[in-house]
Design a protein around this motif. Structure first.
Motif, PDB file in Angstrom:
ATOM      1  N   ARG A   1      51.733  41.887  40.935  1.00 57.20           N
ATOM      2  CA  ARG A   1      51.724  42.402  39.568  1.00 57.20           C
ATOM      3  C   ARG A   1      53.122  42.827  39.152  1.00 57.20           C
ATOM      4  NH1 ARG A   1      49.013  44.824  35.435  1.00 57.20           N
ATOM      5  NH2 ARG A   1      49.782  46.837  34.697  1.00 57.20           N
TER       6      ARG A   1
ATOM      7  N   GLU B   1      36.500  44.104  28.262  1.00 57.57           N
ATOM      8  CA  GLU B   1      35.746  44.960  27.346  1.00 57.57           C
ATOM      9  C   GLU B   1      34.924  44.138  26.379  1.00 57.57           C
ATOM     10  OE1 GLU B   1      36.566  48.399  23.946  1.00 57.57           O
ATOM     11  OE2 GLU B   1      38.190  47.606  25.161  1.00 57.57           O
TER      12      GLU B   1
ATOM     13  N   ALA C   1      44.073  41.267  28.651  1.00 62.66           N
ATOM     14  CA  ALA C   1      43.554  42.544  29.138  1.00 62.66           C
ATOM     15  C   ALA C   1      42.396  43.051  28.295  1.00 62.66           C
ATOM     16  CB  ALA C   1      44.672  43.583  29.172  1.00 62.66           C
TER      17      ALA C   1
ATOM     18  N   ARG D   1      48.656  41.013  27.262  1.00 59.52           N
ATOM     19  CA  ARG D   1      48.041  42.086  26.477  1.00 59.52           C
ATOM     20  C   ARG D   1      46.699  41.633  25.916  1.00 59.52           C
ATOM     21  NH1 ARG D   1      46.943  43.628  21.622  1.00 59.52           N
ATOM     22  NH2 ARG D   1      47.734  41.682  20.718  1.00 59.52           N
TER      23      ARG D   1
ATOM     24  N   GLN E   1      42.556  40.078  38.710  1.00 63.51           N
ATOM     25  CA  GLN E   1      42.465  41.251  37.843  1.00 63.51           C
ATOM     26  C   GLN E   1      43.660  42.170  38.019  1.00 63.51           C
ATOM     27  OE1 GLN E   1      40.594  40.596  40.438  1.00 63.51           O
ATOM     28  NE2 GLN E   1      40.391  42.405  41.751  1.00 63.51           N
TER      29      GLN E   1
ATOM     30  N   LEU F   1      46.366  42.367  35.313  1.00 60.72           N
ATOM     31  CA  LEU F   1      46.056  42.936  34.004  1.00 60.72           C
ATOM     32  C   LEU F   1      45.912  44.447  34.010  1.00 60.72           C
ATOM     33  CD1 LEU F   1      43.364  40.349  32.821  1.00 60.72           C
ATOM     34  CD2 LEU F   1      45.803  40.390  32.266  1.00 60.72           C
ATOM     35  N   SER F   2      45.729  45.053  35.182  1.00 63.62           N
ATOM     36  CA  SER F   2      45.428  46.485  35.197  1.00 63.62           C
ATOM     37  C   SER F   2      46.063  47.179  36.400  1.00 63.62           C
ATOM     38  CB  SER F   2      43.907  46.702  35.229  1.00 63.62           C
ATOM     39  OG  SER F   2      43.593  48.061  35.410  1.00 63.62           O
ATOM     40  N   ASP F   3      46.647  48.358  36.134  1.00 63.90           N
ATOM     41  CA  ASP F   3      47.178  49.191  37.221  1.00 63.90           C
ATOM     42  C   ASP F   3      46.059  49.773  38.061  1.00 63.90           C
ATOM     43  OD1 ASP F   3      49.916  48.924  36.720  1.00 63.90           O
ATOM     44  OD2 ASP F   3      49.812  50.381  35.087  1.00 63.90           O
ATOM     45  N   ASP F   4      44.858  49.870  37.494  1.00 65.58           N
ATOM     46  CA  ASP F   4      43.738  50.515  38.171  1.00 65.58           C
ATOM     47  C   ASP F   4      42.849  49.538  38.930  1.00 65.58           C
ATOM     48  OD1 ASP F   4      44.569  52.936  37.045  1.00 65.58           O
ATOM     49  OD2 ASP F   4      43.418  52.549  35.211  1.00 65.58           O
ATOM     50  N   ALA F   5      43.240  48.290  39.014  1.00 64.33           N
ATOM     51  CA  ALA F   5      42.398  47.290  39.683  1.00 64.33           C
ATOM     52  C   ALA F   5      42.249  47.614  41.169  1.00 64.33           C
ATOM     53  CB  ALA F   5      42.998  45.901  39.510  1.00 64.33           C
TER      54      ALA F   5
END
Length: 411
Positions: free
Chosen positions: A191, A216, A212, A209, A165, A168-172
């Motif tokens: 990353r 959701e 990601a 993209r 993960q 795909l995400s800076d907040d992982a």
């Protein structure tokens, strides 16, 4: 939608897991799918399951079945380890990514690290900035219990990965703590390295993209229902193959001297008694519902009333104390004949056991993986559902079959 069992029989001293081939499920978020043709699957519930960590299982020098592992594969040259570039597509963020040159560069950017046993590799709750590919060793995944104590979430071994993960995400963040149980050789892809390459590779940037957007989409109620539907159908097919597969199915693996013919065409108490007499410690019968009804009519003709027991809130008929589970996977042929299975189960009893391999990537249930395959231009979400399983008859008298029984008398 279909599932096909893929098992390659070999005359070797070992029995390995059969792999039910993957099923693709395409679903749309416009309307919720309906659950259909889902049965009680008594065979899957009643059969003891043995975890086969190495992919093989010794069964009295009998058959061997090959297994697909679905894990990342590496190349070892002395002390140096590298990942095969195409194997990076095992990672969900890179699944179906076809740019071979970009995959080669990503593989080259993987940093090899060796962690001694006991080393904490990641800590739950901290920021996740890299995916870890386990080339060799065993890692424990640890979580926090309801009282703040450390709890085990399982072990992972060679070919596993975690932290995908982070691509795909800076907040992982790390969902669990990873601790080396043995010395571990790990390849780490950060990353930052992936994003650096994506700046020069538009195809990679676009793929990431789109990937990601997946979390959701997968959390909507229709997506969850679709996954549940796919899992249910996969388990239905699993039970069908355990009964009917020509390589490892129960009907095909009954020894000839354990196959009986009915005394009077229809299944009678005498036939059921003879099935029981051929083996010690019989644990269960399996029969098509129409065969159970035919047996009930024969009991009525003799003034007999079989007892029933409660199994998980269901009333199940018995004969001589042995439950008779309904199984509509046992075929009823055009001439209205079918078979009734009787078996002893469990390793300790030298009976029949099911084989599976828990801990596979993207595991939804034990030995059942569900992988996201993409979203097309019409917003249709596709999943790949794969089940890994087989069955083993440890000694011949563990399994008996009453063949060619009529489900109704000819008029």
């Amino acid at each position: 939608m279909s599932v096909r069992a893929e098992n390659e029989a070999q005359e070797t001293p070992q029995q390995a897991l059969g792999a039910a081939a993957a099923r693709n499920l395409a679903t749309t978020t416009k309307s919720a799918p309906q659950m259909q043709e889902i049965t009680s699957r008594w065979l899957l519930k009643a059969l003891p399951w043995v975890s086969v960590q190495g992919g093989t299982y010794r069964v009295n020098r009998r058959l061997s079945y090959s297994v697909g592992d679905g894990r990342v594969t590496f190349v070892q040259t002395g002390s140096q380890v590298s990942v095969i570039p195409d194997e990076l597509r095992e990672l969900p963020p890179l699944r179906d990514f076809e740019d071979a040159e970009a995959l080669r560069e990503l593989a080259g950017r993987c940093e090899q690290r060796v962690y001694p046993a006991g080393t904490v590799i990641t800590t739950a709750g901290e920021s996740a900035d890299a995916v870890h590919l386990l080339a060799h060793g065993r890692i424990a995944r640890l979580g926090t219990g309801s009282y703040g104590d450390e709890t085990s979430l399982g072990l992972i071994g060679d070919g596993s990965y975690f932290g995908e993960q982070a691509l795909l995400s800076d907040d992982a963040v790390w969902e669990s703590t990873a601790r080396a149980e043995t010395e571990c050789t790990v390849l780490v892809l950060t990353r930052a390295d992936v994003l650096n390459l994506a700046e020069r590779a538009p195809a990679l940037a676009e793929h990431l993209r789109r990937a990601a957007l997946v979390p959701e989409q997968r959390t909507n109620k229709y997506g969850e229902a679709a996954i549940d539907l796919a899992a249910g159908h996969s388990r239905e097919r699993q039970e069908h193959e355990l009964v009917n597969n020509r390589d490892f199915g129960l009907l095909a693996n009954a020894a000839y001297d354990q196959r009986l013919q009915p005394h009077d065409e229809v299944p009678s108490p005498d036939d059921m008694d003879e099935l029981l007499s051929r083996r010690r410690g019989s644990k269960l019968f399996l029969a098509h519902p129409r065969a159970i009804a035919a047996f009930g009519r024969e009991c009525n003709r003799r003034g007999l009333v079989p007892e029933s027991i409660d199994v998980g809130g269901h009333r199940v008929p018995t004969w001589r104390g042995v439950p008779i589970y309904p199984c509509n996977k046992i075929p009823v042929r055009d001439d209205r004949t079918t078979s009734i299975i009787c078996m002893r189960t469990g390793e300790e009893e030298q009976g029949v056991v099911g084989l599976h391999q828990p801990g596979i990537p993207d595991e939804l249930e034990a030995s059942l993986s569900c992988r996201f395959m993409g979203i097309d231009e019409q917003a249709i979400i596709s999943y790949l559902v794969t089940a890994y399983y087989s069955a083993a008859v440890l000694v011949p008298d563990a399994l008996g079959v009453l063949e060619n029984v009529q489900v109704s008398r000819w008029r």
